[in-house]
Design a protein around this motif. Sequence first.
Motif, PDB file in Angstrom:
ATOM      1  N   ALA A 530       0.828  -1.229   0.000  1.00 41.56           N
ATOM      2  CA  ALA A 530       0.000   0.000   0.000  1.00 41.56           C
ATOM      3  C   ALA A 530       0.860   1.277   0.000  1.00 41.56           C
ATOM      4  O   ALA A 530       0.653   2.189  -0.814  1.00 41.56           O
ATOM      5  N   PRO A 531       1.828   1.372   0.918  1.00 38.19           N
ATOM      6  CA  PRO A 531       2.672   2.578   0.853  1.00 38.19           C
ATOM      7  C   PRO A 531       3.419   2.709  -0.463  1.00 38.19           C
ATOM      8  O   PRO A 531       3.566   3.808  -1.017  1.00 38.19           O
ATOM      9  N   VAL A 532       3.880   1.554  -0.948  1.00 37.93           N
ATOM     10  CA  VAL A 532       4.620   1.596  -2.209  1.00 37.93           C
ATOM     11  C   VAL A 532       3.715   2.083  -3.334  1.00 37.93           C
ATOM     12  O   VAL A 532       4.104   2.924  -4.182  1.00 37.93           O
ATOM     13  N   ALA A 533       2.473   1.552  -3.359  1.00 41.10           N
ATOM     14  CA  ALA A 533       1.516   1.982  -4.401  1.00 41.10           C
ATOM     15  C   ALA A 533       1.201   3.469  -4.266  1.00 41.10           C
ATOM     16  O   ALA A 533       1.128   4.216  -5.278  1.00 41.10           O
ATOM     17  N   ASN A 534       1.010   3.869  -3.006  1.00 42.48           N
ATOM     18  CA  ASN A 534       0.709   5.288  -2.782  1.00 42.48           C
ATOM     19  C   ASN A 534       1.888   6.167  -3.203  1.00 42.48           C
ATOM     20  O   ASN A 534       1.722   7.240  -3.827  1.00 42.48           O
ATOM     21  N   MET A 535       3.079   5.699  -2.835  1.00 40.56           N
ATOM     22  CA  MET A 535       4.250   6.479  -3.218  1.00 40.56           C
ATOM     23  C   MET A 535       4.413   6.502  -4.722  1.00 40.56           C
ATOM     24  O   MET A 535       4.769   7.531  -5.334  1.00 40.56           O
ATOM     25  N   LYS A 536       4.118   5.349  -5.341  1.00 43.72           N
ATOM     26  CA  LYS A 536       4.231   5.297  -6.807  1.00 43.72           C
ATOM     27  C   LYS A 536       3.226   6.254  -7.465  1.00 43.72           C
ATOM     28  O   LYS A 536       3.553   6.969  -8.409  1.00 43.72           O
ATOM     29  N   MET A 537       2.016   6.246  -6.938  1.00 47.09           N
ATOM     30  CA  MET A 537       0.990   7.149  -7.476  1.00 47.09           C
ATOM     31  C   MET A 537       1.388   8.606  -7.248  1.00 47.09           C
ATOM     32  O   MET A 537       1.249   9.436  -8.145  1.00 47.09           O
ATOM     33  N   ALA A 538       1.886   8.875  -6.041  1.00 49.08           N
ATOM     34  CA  ALA A 538       2.272  10.273  -5.747  1.00 49.08           C
ATOM     35  C   ALA A 538       3.416  10.723  -6.653  1.00 49.08           C
ATOM     36  O   ALA A 538       3.438  11.872  -7.145  1.00 49.08           O
ATOM     37  N   ILE A 539       4.342   9.794  -6.873  1.00 50.48           N
ATOM     38  CA  ILE A 539       5.473  10.117  -7.746  1.00 50.48           C
ATOM     39  C   ILE A 539       4.966  10.393  -9.158  1.00 50.48           C
ATOM     40  O   ILE A 539       5.414  11.338  -9.844  1.00 50.48           O
ATOM     41  N   ARG A 540       4.029   9.559  -9.628  1.00 51.13           N
ATOM     42  CA  ARG A 540       3.480   9.734 -10.988  1.00 51.13           C
ATOM     43  C   ARG A 540       2.781  11.075 -11.114  1.00 51.13           C
ATOM     44  O   ARG A 540       2.982  11.803 -12.093  1.00 51.13           O
ATOM     45  N   MET A 541       1.974  11.425 -10.121  1.00 56.13           N
ATOM     46  CA  MET A 541       1.243  12.686 -10.167  1.00 56.13           C
ATOM     47  C   MET A 541       2.209  13.860 -10.055  1.00 56.13           C
ATOM     48  O   MET A 541       2.011  14.916 -10.684  1.00 56.13           O
ATOM     49  N   LEU A 542       3.236  13.622  -9.208  1.00 55.94           N
ATOM     50  CA  LEU A 542       4.226  14.695  -9.068  1.00 55.94           C
ATOM     51  C   LEU A 542       4.960  14.924 -10.382  1.00 55.94           C
ATOM     52  O   LEU A 542       5.254  16.068 -10.782  1.00 55.94           O
ATOM     53  N   ILE A 544       3.699  14.494 -13.362  1.00 56.76           N
ATOM     54  CA  ILE A 544       2.775  15.210 -14.255  1.00 56.76           C
ATOM     55  C   ILE A 544       2.783  16.703 -13.924  1.00 56.76           C
ATOM     56  O   ILE A 544       2.815  17.567 -14.807  1.00 56.76           O
ATOM     57  N   CYS A 545       2.730  16.960 -12.601  1.00 53.71           N
ATOM     58  CA  CYS A 545       2.720  18.375 -12.198  1.00 53.71           C
ATOM     59  C   CYS A 545       4.035  19.077 -12.568  1.00 53.71           C
ATOM     60  O   CYS A 545       4.073  20.244 -12.953  1.00 53.71           O
ATOM     61  N   MET A 546       5.096  18.340 -12.444  1.00 54.31           N
ATOM     62  CA  MET A 546       6.392  18.930 -12.707  1.00 54.31           C
ATOM     63  C   MET A 546       6.606  19.193 -14.187  1.00 54.31           C
ATOM     64  O   MET A 546       7.458  19.998 -14.573  1.00 54.31           O
ATOM     65  N   LYS A 547       5.889  18.517 -15.053  1.00 56.45           N
ATOM     66  CA  LYS A 547       6.010  18.739 -16.490  1.00 56.45           C
ATOM     67  C   LYS A 547       5.341  20.057 -16.932  1.00 56.45           C
ATOM     68  O   LYS A 547       5.526  20.492 -18.069  1.00 56.45           O
ATOM     69  N   GLN A 557      -0.320  23.274  -5.008  1.00 57.28           N
ATOM     70  CA  GLN A 557      -0.953  22.659  -3.834  1.00 57.28           C
ATOM     71  C   GLN A 557      -1.006  21.140  -3.982  1.00 57.28           C
ATOM     72  O   GLN A 557      -0.752  20.380  -3.049  1.00 57.28           O
ATOM     73  N   LYS A 558      -1.334  20.687  -5.169  1.00 58.56           N
ATOM     74  CA  LYS A 558      -1.389  19.254  -5.428  1.00 58.56           C
ATOM     75  C   LYS A 558       0.000  18.639  -5.251  1.00 58.56           C
ATOM     76  O   LYS A 558       0.156  17.537  -4.673  1.00 58.56           O
ATOM     77  N   ALA A 559       1.018  19.318  -5.743  1.00 58.30           N
ATOM     78  CA  ALA A 559       2.363  18.776  -5.613  1.00 58.30           C
ATOM     79  C   ALA A 559       2.760  18.661  -4.156  1.00 58.30           C
ATOM     80  O   ALA A 559       3.397  17.676  -3.728  1.00 58.30           O
ATOM     81  N   THR A 560       2.336  19.676  -3.411  1.00 61.54           N
ATOM     82  CA  THR A 560       2.636  19.639  -1.976  1.00 61.54           C
ATOM     83  C   THR A 560       1.942  18.440  -1.316  1.00 61.54           C
ATOM     84  O   THR A 560       2.526  17.720  -0.478  1.00 61.54           O
ATOM     85  N   GLN A 561       0.681  18.200  -1.703  1.00 64.51           N
ATOM     86  CA  GLN A 561      -0.056  17.059  -1.133  1.00 64.51           C
ATOM     87  C   GLN A 561       0.624  15.738  -1.508  1.00 64.51           C
ATOM     88  O   GLN A 561       0.726  14.804  -0.683  1.00 64.51           O
ATOM     89  N   TYR A 562       1.075  15.629  -2.721  1.00 64.39           N
ATOM     90  CA  TYR A 562       1.749  14.393  -3.142  1.00 64.39           C
ATOM     91  C   TYR A 562       3.031  14.166  -2.362  1.00 64.39           C
ATOM     92  O   TYR A 562       3.374  13.027  -1.976  1.00 64.39           O
ATOM     93  N   LEU A 563       3.737  15.239  -2.113  1.00 70.08           N
ATOM     94  CA  LEU A 563       4.947  15.114  -1.317  1.00 70.08           C
ATOM     95  C   LEU A 563       4.617  14.649   0.105  1.00 70.08           C
ATOM     96  O   LEU A 563       5.344  13.835   0.709  1.00 70.08           O
ATOM     97  N   GLU A 564       3.496  15.175   0.636  1.00 72.23           N
ATOM     98  CA  GLU A 564       3.075  14.738   1.983  1.00 72.23           C
ATOM     99  C   GLU A 564       2.723  13.242   1.993  1.00 72.23           C
ATOM    100  O   GLU A 564       3.039  12.507   2.949  1.00 72.23           O
ATOM    101  N   VAL A 565       2.064  12.810   0.938  1.00 71.30           N
ATOM    102  CA  VAL A 565       1.703  11.375   0.848  1.00 71.30           C
ATOM    103  C   VAL A 565       2.958  10.532   0.805  1.00 71.30           C
ATOM    104  O   VAL A 565       3.075   9.492   1.478  1.00 71.30           O
ATOM    105  N   LEU A 566       3.914  10.997  -0.009  1.00 72.42           N
ATOM    106  CA  LEU A 566       5.166  10.256  -0.079  1.00 72.42           C
ATOM    107  C   LEU A 566       5.850  10.198   1.283  1.00 72.42           C
ATOM    108  O   LEU A 566       6.353   9.134   1.718  1.00 72.42           O
TER     109      LEU A 566
END
Length: 753
Positions: A530-542, A544-547, A557-566
């Motif tokens: 679960a953490p790995v999946a969440n981290m993988k998802m957060a990394i993927r979204m991050l 996208i945002c970084m592009k 704000q979304k990037a910040t949330q993804y970093l918090e999830v990670l």
Amino acid sequence: MSLITTIVEQPFDTTYLNIKACLNNLLKSLLSKIFVSSNSSQGKFLSDQQANSEIPPSVKGLSDLKSALDRTAIWVALDSKGLINDLNDNFCQISQYSRQELIGKDPRLLNSGNHSQAFFNSIWSTISRGQVWQGEIHNRAKDGSYFWLDVRIVPFLDAREKPFQYLAIAFDITNIKLANSSLQQQEERLRLALEAANTGIWDWNILTNQLLWYHNTEQLLGLASSPFQGNCEAFLECVYQEDREFARQTINLAVQEKKNCNFDFRVIWSNGSIHWMVLKTQLYSDKKGQPVRMVGTTMDISKRKAAEIALYQQTERERLVSAIAQRLHRGLEQQVKDRTAQLQQALDFEAMLKRITDKVRDSLDEKQILQIAVQELGIGLGVRCCNASLYDLDADTSTICYEWTNSMFSDRGRVALMAEYPEIYQLLFQAQYLQFCNIIPNPVRGKVAMLACPIFDDRGAIGDLWLINDRDYAFQELEIRMVQQVANQCAIAIRQARLYEAAQAQVKSLEKLNWLKDDFLSTVSHELRAPVANMKMAIRMLEICMKQDQLSPHHRQKATQYLEVLQRECDREITLINDLLDLQRLEAGRQSLVLETVQIQHWLPQLVAGFQERAEARQLMLIIELPQTQMPPLVSDISSLDRLVSELLNNACKYTPPGKQIIVTVSAQPGKVQLKITNFGTEIPTEEFARIFDKFYRIKSADPWKQGGTGLGLALVKRLAEHLGGTIHVESANLQTTFIVELPNQGVLSRVG
């Protein structure tokens, strides 16, 4: 003539004696006269001087004397050589030889062979010395018959005192000899008969009181062998003392009543032996009828008496043997019946034992085993009650767990303290049975007879079997043996059942461990994935945002949330790994203590405050209760202490329903500190208490919200408490659960040490 006539007319038994007397007188007369033989050259018996002075001149008198001699006697004249030179007709008649056949012959012609040569030499020696020989000679007649003669041989002497002629005068005593021989034979036969019959003859003159014994009467009475002549009193002295008065009265009564008598009595011999006699009498009276003589016999009947006694004893023995045989027969019949009953009982018991053994061996249920045993024994032995008790050796108690009764109040569930009955349980613990009757009546049972038999195996006493019956009943050997065998079978079956139960428990434990393993693998896999999946998802979204060339505030704000999830999931992953590593170090004993001084009243509120936000988010009330007084500082490992309390608070927040309370209480006790964390609205089943501190163990019913978890939290808490030298236990009831931790105050302990 008058003398001869007198002799002839005498009775036969006195004739011979009279003849001998007359003969002596005749010889004296003849020897005083001169006898001139017609065939002899010497014509004198005596000298002339003797003849002139002693022989009468009358020849007529001499002729008369010779005539008398011829009529009464047998005579023969012998010459100096001993040859016959004259004889009378009587001699010819008795020898059956004629005069011519005898003249000039030796008298030994008539020798019967009954006399020896020494006998004849003795005769010749006597008469050749001029002495008269007198004796009896046994002769043989011409026809071979024998006759006896009483002989006097008189020698005639010449002037030189030498025999020149002999005159033998004899009398025929053949009949007397035959009569004497017959009498002797009769007497001998009588003697032999009396001796053979052990009988003696006696004659008692009543008038003179003279008593005369005959034959072997003295021997029969144990007296000396010499003839006994005495009186009646002397006879009675021979009688055994106990029989003496009876014998006297019997004899006197026979004389008084003028009748014969017959009675038995005993005599005692000089050697001390006692002999039985029978006395038979014949009474003789005079012409006036007065008893004058009593003749009788005495017979030794000792053998008969012995035979009678033996016969009586034999009869008595036979009677006793018959009585004993009848008694034995009746006894044997009863023994056969008893034995048959015993055999039947033994067969019944054997069948019962087989039935019980089959049932208990087929069962692996301890309860069923003992219930079967008490029921079968109670019914089979016909007792009033039968129960089985199990021992708790730690508590030293015996509890009646199983019972069968038909008429008594039930004691099932009654617990006995074995220390209160040492005389009973000492024997039972030594694998010995006992039966007894209670002295003090039981309030319910009264007085009863009881048999107690231990259930004993190779490891010791398990319990016991009790049989109860009426107070007068005594348990027999077969019954006791039966109960012992049933107890042995129960011990074996119980041990098997307990082994089976332990095996089943072990199987269940292994199954549970296997389930825990599977659940742990599933949980760990989920928790790690679960953490790995969440981290993988957060990394993927991050990504996208970084592009985006320029991040809008929304994307930022979304990037910040993804970093918090990670960050959160990484922490979660690290926490799980740390928990596993910490638990492993604690179990291996590689975790060291770093002691610090902690002010509990400041430390605990700060720690609990970190969970307030989470509690409020779950609508929980988190309350801390501190003592009013200042608590002493706690010296402990602050890191391990923080981890321990945090895990318990985390557990409480996770499993407390919304709207309920969580209360944290702390208190100081001598040498230790006690922490209680109580959450309301949830309850742990009692049977789960022993497992909740196991690794990976999770109570399914305690997580209705499916929040998940690894099952390592409480296991880690227990190891931390032990690492700090303390303890932890749980209490749960009435929809509330309390974890109680007691920790030693290391500083206090150090000061005490």
